[in-house]
Design an enzyme around this catalytic site. Structure first.
Site, short mmCIF file in Angstrom:
data_model
loop_
_atom_site.label_atom_id
_atom_site.label_comp_id
_atom_site.label_asym_id
_atom_site.label_seq_id
_atom_site.Cartn_x
_atom_site.Cartn_y
_atom_site.Cartn_z
N ARG A 36 7.10 -69.46 -2.52
CA ARG A 36 8.38 -70.17 -2.43
C ARG A 36 8.29 -71.60 -2.95
O ARG A 36 9.26 -72.14 -3.46
CB ARG A 36 8.91 -70.15 -1.01
N LYS A 197 16.15 -49.39 8.40
CA LYS A 197 17.39 -48.89 9.00
C LYS A 197 18.49 -48.65 7.98
O LYS A 197 18.71 -49.48 7.10
CB LYS A 197 17.93 -49.91 9.99
N GLY A 350 12.50 -58.58 1.62
CA GLY A 350 11.27 -59.31 1.93
C GLY A 350 10.05 -58.42 1.95
O GLY A 350 9.00 -58.75 1.37
N GLY A 373 17.44 -61.50 2.92
CA GLY A 373 18.79 -61.41 3.49
C GLY A 373 19.86 -61.79 2.48
O GLY A 373 20.91 -61.15 2.38
P1 ADP Z 1 12.90 -54.95 3.14
O1 ADP Z 1 12.42 -56.18 3.86
O2 ADP Z 1 12.15 -54.70 1.87
O3 ADP Z 1 14.40 -54.96 2.94
P2 ADP Z 1 13.04 -53.45 5.60
O4 ADP Z 1 12.88 -54.70 6.37
O5 ADP Z 1 14.34 -52.76 5.64
O6 ADP Z 1 12.60 -53.68 4.07
O7 ADP Z 1 11.98 -52.37 6.10
C1 ADP Z 1 10.60 -52.57 6.02
C2 ADP Z 1 9.89 -51.86 7.13
O8 ADP Z 1 10.26 -50.49 7.17
C3 ADP Z 1 8.40 -51.88 6.93
O9 ADP Z 1 7.83 -52.65 7.97
C4 ADP Z 1 7.99 -50.42 7.02
O10 ADP Z 1 6.83 -50.21 7.79
C5 ADP Z 1 9.17 -49.78 7.70
N1 ADP Z 1 9.26 -48.36 7.40
C6 ADP Z 1 9.34 -47.78 6.19
N2 ADP Z 1 9.31 -46.43 6.30
C7 ADP Z 1 9.20 -46.16 7.61
C8 ADP Z 1 9.11 -44.95 8.37
N3 ADP Z 1 9.14 -43.77 7.77
N4 ADP Z 1 9.01 -45.05 9.72
C9 ADP Z 1 8.98 -46.26 10.32
N5 ADP Z 1 9.06 -47.42 9.66
C10 ADP Z 1 9.17 -47.39 8.33
MG MG Z 2 12.38 -56.71 5.99
#
Ligand code: ADP
Ligand code: MG
Length: 393
Positions: A36, A197, A350, A373
């Site tokens: 960053r 989610k 992230g 975000g």
């Molecule tokens: P990003 O930050 O890239 O937007 P998220 O915060 O939505 O991604 O999700 C990341 C998290 O999702 C990671 O910590 C990962 O371990 C978890 N994750 C991915 N697949 C699964 C799964 N099948 N079961 C539980 N957790 C998961």
């Molecule tokens: Mg995340």
């Protein structure tokens, strides 16, 4: 980009307050990832080259409106000073007479860093008097903190009422890549969505259904979709109150003739642990008592093939629990396919950005967003308040 940038304004001899996002990870007082800070260098360097007096302001962690010694910005100032090769004074506060005095003594090309903005509760409250006090330090305001642009705080929105406000070069770069992908993508435009989610990404899925040619789904959110199609998913993480919504998104995709792919095979584990027993099963036959942890090899190969034929790839959210080595293959396969592809490749989110970094593939992506975000809200089609506050071109 319909916003003015530092290229459009006179800066020589002027005091320029630059809102940056220096919210870097610290471990025991040591910066573990200075990306960053490095991402802000083009703006700082350009302003110095043109003889501006550069006053940097950032938040850091969550001090919740009071002084927290461990959240002072001194390590950041030191790292920035090393990267720039010039001294960077870290001031003791971000507003007040001492800060005014220090700024009054600056010469053209000097750089100072104000203390953590969030030591004052007025920052997050977007308090007008605090915004005015910040503004009184400068002649011009530059927002280069894309990662905070979705928050309406004093230093991202309020201050723009009191000073001419323009975008920095990082802000500009983020907006150009993300808006081009949404408005005028090279096709086929493939969006890959994963992560934890469905509920975090509903808005993004909805908006991308109107823009993309194909959506490839992975991560924990795929189990909510699989369940919505009537399959059993064992102990996999699902959001049972989102099944109707998942069904309506699937119907919407079908109506719009957007390809919407769910995993064909998955890696399941007997418990949520790095050393769990793992096996590959069909997504149609997830055994009771097992949980989905990653997309399977067949799905990885299929997604990689779609990526290889894409014109633009937008990725948000890991394909599995990539933090555990045995369940990182799907995320790696997507990252590698993107690295190899000739498409415009953009990584938002992230954790996805961290995964790409960790796998050493960051240099091979067209753009990795610095704002998790903020990039999500942008991809939802929302206007970011920190961007809205800037002067139109
Ligand atoms: P990003 O930050 O890239 O937007 P998220 O915060 O939505 O991604 O999700 C990341 C998290 O999702 C990671 O910590 C990962 O371990 C978890 N994750 C991915 N697949 C699964 C799964 N099948 N079961 C539980 N957790 C998961
Ligand atoms: Mg995340």
């Amino acid at each position: 980009m319909n916003k003015q940038t530092i290229r459009d304004v006179e800066v020589t001899g002027r005091r320029v307050l630059v809102r940056v996002d220096f919210n870097v990870p610290l471990d025991d007082g040591r910066i573990t990832d200075d990306r960053r800070i490095r991402e802000a260098l083009p703006t700082i360097t350009e302003l110095r080259r043109r003889g501006a007096r550069v006053i940097l302001a950032s938040h850091f962690g969550r001090p919740e409106g009071k002084v927290v010694e461990d959240l002072r910005l001194d390590p950041v100032a030191q790292r920035l000073s090393e990267l720039l090769g010039v001294p960077v004074a870290k001031l003791a506060d971000c507003v007040g007479p001492d800060v005014q005095r220090a700024v009054a003594q600056m010469h053209n090309g000097d750089v100072v860093l104000l203390e953590n903005l969030r030591f004052h509760p007025e920052e997050e409250a977007n308090d007008p008097a605090f915004a005015r006090a910040l503004a009184s330090l400068a002649d011009l305001y530059v927002n280069d903190a894309f990662g905070t642009a979705h928050r309406a705080h004093a230093s991202t929105v309020g201050i723009a009422r009191f000073l001419p406000a323009v975008a920095g070069l990082l802000m500009e770069k983020e907006l150009i890549y993300l808006s081009r992908a949404l408005e005028d993508p090279r096709r086929p435009f493939v969006a890959i969505l994963g992560g934890k989610k469905v509920s975090d990404k509903i808005g993004v899925i909805r908006n991308l259904l109107t823009k993309a040619d194909a959506l490839l789904i992975g991560g924990a959110m795929s189990y909510t979709f699989l369940r919505a199609t009537g399959l059993s998913v064992g102990k996999s993480l699902t959001e049972d109150d989102k099944l109707d919504l998942a069904r309506s998104l699937l119907e919407d995709a079908a109506k719009r003739r957007v390809t919407f792919r769910l995993p064909d095979d998955v890696v399941v584990a007997d418990r949520f642990a790095e050393d769990a027993t793992a096996r590959v099963v069909s997504a149609k036959a997830i055994p009771a008592g097992w949980m989905g942890m990653d997309i399977g090899p067949q799905t990885s190969a299929a997604y990689a093939a779609v990526i290889a034929g894409a014109g633009t790839v937008m990725w948000n959210g890991p394909m599995g629990v990539f933090e555990f080595r045995p369940f990182s293959a799907g995320t790696r396969a997507v990252a590698e396919a993107m690295a190899k592809s000739k498409a415009v490749t953009i990584v938002g989110g992230g954790d996805s950005a961290a995964a790409v970094q960790q796998m050493g593939l960051a240099d091979r992506m067209t753009h990795i967003s610095t704002g998790g975000g903020a990039s999500l809200e942008f991809l939802e089609g929302k206007e970011l308040p920190g961007v809205a506050a800037l002067l139109d071109r």
